[in-house]
Design a protein around this motif. Structure first.
Motif, PDB file in Angstrom:
ATOM      1  N   VAL A 115       0.853  -1.196   0.000  1.00 43.28           N
ATOM      2  CA  VAL A 115       0.000   0.000   0.000  1.00 43.28           C
ATOM      3  C   VAL A 115       0.883   1.240   0.000  1.00 43.28           C
ATOM      4  CG1 VAL A 115      -1.799   1.260   1.222  1.00 43.28           C
ATOM      5  CG2 VAL A 115      -1.780  -1.251   1.237  1.00 43.28           C
ATOM      6  N   VAL A 116       0.725   2.045  -1.033  1.00 43.79           N
ATOM      7  CA  VAL A 116       1.504   3.277  -1.150  1.00 43.79           C
ATOM      8  C   VAL A 116       0.850   4.328  -0.267  1.00 43.79           C
ATOM      9  CG1 VAL A 116       2.393   5.033  -2.698  1.00 43.79           C
ATOM     10  CG2 VAL A 116       2.166   2.659  -3.475  1.00 43.79           C
ATOM     11  N   ARG A 117       1.524   4.663   0.773  1.00 47.62           N
ATOM     12  CA  ARG A 117       1.003   5.656   1.704  1.00 47.62           C
ATOM     13  C   ARG A 117       1.550   7.043   1.379  1.00 47.62           C
ATOM     14  NH1 ARG A 117       1.461   2.573   7.593  1.00 47.62           N
ATOM     15  NH2 ARG A 117       0.188   0.749   7.019  1.00 47.62           N
ATOM     16  N   GLN A 118       0.695   8.050   1.499  1.00 46.77           N
ATOM     17  CA  GLN A 118       1.123   9.420   1.251  1.00 46.77           C
ATOM     18  C   GLN A 118       2.031   9.881   2.376  1.00 46.77           C
ATOM     19  OE1 GLN A 118      -2.079  12.129   0.961  1.00 46.77           O
ATOM     20  NE2 GLN A 118      -0.828  13.859   0.294  1.00 46.77           N
ATOM     21  N   PRO A 119       3.172  10.430   2.025  1.00 47.49           N
ATOM     22  CA  PRO A 119       4.074  10.882   3.088  1.00 47.49           C
ATOM     23  C   PRO A 119       3.436  11.974   3.922  1.00 47.49           C
ATOM     24  CG  PRO A 119       4.775  11.738   0.948  1.00 47.49           C
ATOM     25  CD  PRO A 119       3.688  10.726   0.683  1.00 47.49           C
ATOM     26  N   PRO A 120       3.748  12.013   5.186  1.00 52.46           N
ATOM     27  CA  PRO A 120       3.142  13.052   6.045  1.00 52.46           C
ATOM     28  C   PRO A 120       3.594  14.437   5.646  1.00 52.46           C
ATOM     29  CG  PRO A 120       4.903  11.893   7.200  1.00 52.46           C
ATOM     30  CD  PRO A 120       4.673  11.149   5.915  1.00 52.46           C
ATOM     31  N   LEU A 121       2.701  15.375   5.816  1.00 51.16           N
ATOM     32  CA  LEU A 121       2.995  16.756   5.464  1.00 51.16           C
ATOM     33  C   LEU A 121       3.897  17.378   6.509  1.00 51.16           C
ATOM     34  CD1 LEU A 121      -0.533  17.972   4.318  1.00 51.16           C
ATOM     35  CD2 LEU A 121       1.388  17.267   2.884  1.00 51.16           C
TER      36      LEU A 121
END
Length: 342
Positions: A217-223
């Motif tokens: 699962v490609v998770r969006q990097p934290p902002l």
């Protein structure tokens, strides 16, 4: 625990031996004597251990000495080919078959383990093999999803069953010989048939598909704190109502009380004291542009502005020319003398 000794005839794919291996103890049990007397049509003397052993060996070695261990009711065809009928009795007659698990005795041990060993007949092994290949494997392939190695896995499943059913040997206590009948035939008693049925059905394994692959699962990097929370903030800039407007740096109060700054009135008086004629602008005048100010966002000490001195005029640097300065032999200071003589 004593070792499990079996004759060569009990091995997989081995043919039936012409004689059964029978081992008796030094004392014969009374129930065995009564059983042998019951099954023999011709009265034989049973007064010693060798006589019991000879009678039992000849009886169990007969080609007709086939035991029925259990019976299995299995479908005749795959699920897709079974007959559908409103009468369940008709469905049972046309869709199911009864396979008898027949076996012969390969070993009798009344000394070490007190057990008797049975091996399935070739006809029983063949019937179970055909059922596994033509019905069980077909149903297993139809009830599982497709993958690249499905046919190879199903073929391997059938080969494993063939090996297992040929190696199958059922062991039980020697008291099972009480079910012995004439010509050496027999049937298991005291609920042992259910145990045989469960052991044989346990050899029919299901077709297990491979487990599904784990998808990363490609998770969006934290902002980061400096990253915008709204990607559309640059396309639609908004100015908060609480944000103060830009303030000129010379209007900001100094951060240190020791530094003095001029007010708006004093600054105006400085420029008012300078005449427009006294200021020389370069030609052509540079384009006026207001510099970008961040005074509204950051608080820093303003530059100290002091009163500007009076700018020197060009006449201050020119030589002092009075009326006494002459030009050649003509002097302006003797202007009156020349005018009277003329």
């Amino acid at each position: 625990m004593p070792p499990q000794l079996l004759p060569a005839s009990a091995a997989a794919f081995a043919p039936r031996a012409s004689s059964v291996n029978v081992v008796l103890g030094s004392k014969v049990e009374p129930w065995l004597t009564q059983t042998l007397k019951r099954i023999n049509r011709v009265k034989r003397p049973l007064n010693s251990v060798p006589q019991h052993q000879r009678c039992l060996t000849e009886t169990l070695s007969s080609p007709n000495a086939i035991w029925t261990l259990a019976s299995l009711m299995l479908p005749k065809a795959p699920d897709s080919e079974l007959r559908k009928d409103s009468n369940p009795l008709i469905e049972a007659i046309f869709n199911f078959q009864l396979i008898h698990l027949e076996a012969y005795i390969v070993h009798v041990d009344m000394v070490l383990r007190s057990e008797v060993a049975f091996k399935l007949t070739p006809d029983t092994i063949e019937a179970l093999t055909e059922y596994h290949k033509d019905i069980h494997c077909v149903n297993a392939k139809a009830n599982t999803y497709d993958w690249s190695e499905k046919d190879q896995q199903c073929k391997k499943l059938h080969e494993t069953f063939v090996q297992a059913i040929n190696k199958f040997v059922y062991r039980t206590h020697v008291s099972a010989l009480e079910g012995l009948e004439e010509d050496g035939v027999g049937e298991l008693l005291t609920g042992k048939s259910e145990e045989v049925k469960n052991n044989v059905m346990a050899l029919i394994k299901p077709l297990l598909p491979p487990p599904p692959r784990v998808v990363d699962v490609v998770r969006q990097p934290p902002l980061l704190p400096s990253s915008p929370a709204n990607p559309n903030m640059w396309s639609q800039p908004t100015t908060p109502s609480s944000m103060p407007g830009p303030v000129d740096s010379w209007r900001v109060l100094p951060s240190s009380p020791s530094v003095t700054s001029t007010s708006v009135d004093s600054s105006n008086s400085i420029w008012a004291s300078i005449g427009m004629g006294e200021v020389q602008l370069p030609s052509p005048p540079p384009a006026y542009s207001q510099p970008y100010s961040t005074a509204g966002l950051f608080y820093e000490s303003p530059l100290v502005s002091a009163p500007l001195p009076h700018l020197p005029l060009p006449s201050m640097f020119a030589p002092q020319c009075g009326v006494g300065v002459g030009y050649g032999s003509f002097g302006w200071d003797r202007y009156q003398e020349y005018t009277t003589t003329m």
